[in-house]
Design an enzyme around this catalytic site. Sequence first.
Site, short mmCIF file in Angstrom:
data_model
loop_
_atom_site.label_atom_id
_atom_site.label_comp_id
_atom_site.label_asym_id
_atom_site.label_seq_id
_atom_site.Cartn_x
_atom_site.Cartn_y
_atom_site.Cartn_z
N HIS A 161 1.42 4.52 8.66
CA HIS A 161 2.00 3.19 8.93
C HIS A 161 3.40 3.06 8.35
O HIS A 161 4.26 2.41 8.94
CB HIS A 161 1.07 2.08 8.43
N SER A 176 0.82 -1.21 0.00
CA SER A 176 0.00 0.00 0.00
C SER A 176 0.86 1.26 0.00
O SER A 176 0.52 2.25 -0.66
CB SER A 176 -0.96 -0.01 1.19
N GLU A 177 1.97 1.26 0.74
CA GLU A 177 2.94 2.35 0.67
C GLU A 177 4.35 1.82 0.86
O GLU A 177 4.56 0.85 1.60
CB GLU A 177 2.69 3.43 1.72
N THR A 178 5.28 2.47 0.17
CA THR A 178 6.71 2.24 0.37
C THR A 178 7.35 3.56 0.75
O THR A 178 7.11 4.59 0.11
CB THR A 178 7.37 1.67 -0.89
#
Length: 267
Positions: free
Chosen positions: A72, A43-45
């Site tokens: 997160h 979902s995110e890096t």
Amino acid sequence: MRTFIVDAFTDRPFAGNPAGVCLLEKPAEVAWMQQVAAELNLSETAFVHRVGENSYGLRWFTPTVEVDLCGHATLATAHVLHTTRDAAQDATLRFETLSGVLTARRHGRGDITLDFPADPPAAEPVPLGLAKALGTDPVWTCRARHDLLVELAEAAAVRDLAPDIVALAAFSGRAVIVTAAAPAGTDHDFVSRVFAPAAGIPEDPVTGAAHCVLAPFWSQRLGRTELTGLQLSPRGGRVGVELRGDRVTLLGQAVTVFNGELSPVGS
């Protein structure tokens, strides 16, 4: 380049929200970071590089776009910096981001607090077609800076929600946050789920940025500044929040599940 996958807002592997963390020696090109984020397909890096003592540049990418706030992946980044000894265990970490300076501090045996800007939502009429996209009737809708907040009548309705993800993208901005008060007698105060199809994320497992919206909303409703949210995605996760004026403290833990090296292109 050291690369990690970290499960955030959980104290056990394969729960919470997985984030990629790439430790850079210097700032990288945007197009390259976007390609890496698409390759990791989380979902995110997060991409982080040191700019001074306990101070870092930090950017976040979904598989399709850069975002200006991600809780997160910031928690995951702080966890990596502490566990790899890139940062002192008792240091307050400063992250220079598109949302200004954010801080993170480790406490005890793994709790990490994040200091983020609050994003209080303002009430607006229920958008036409939203009930059909959700598959249920909202009781209240609010608009935050980037997100639409939707309150449902009860926690079970949030848990059982099966929205039309394609249709929901038209309402999302960054995300559609669906929430309800927790049932009486539980150890949390509210529940939520977060859908961000416009950002390439059908459902986000546990969302720190969404709790910057949820904290002021539920603080006003419940008359308290310290609350606990439970995100009811299939992976699930808990986020402790404290509203302090125009800031929100987020509390969580994280677990590293992958530690490796990103190979040079073509190797």
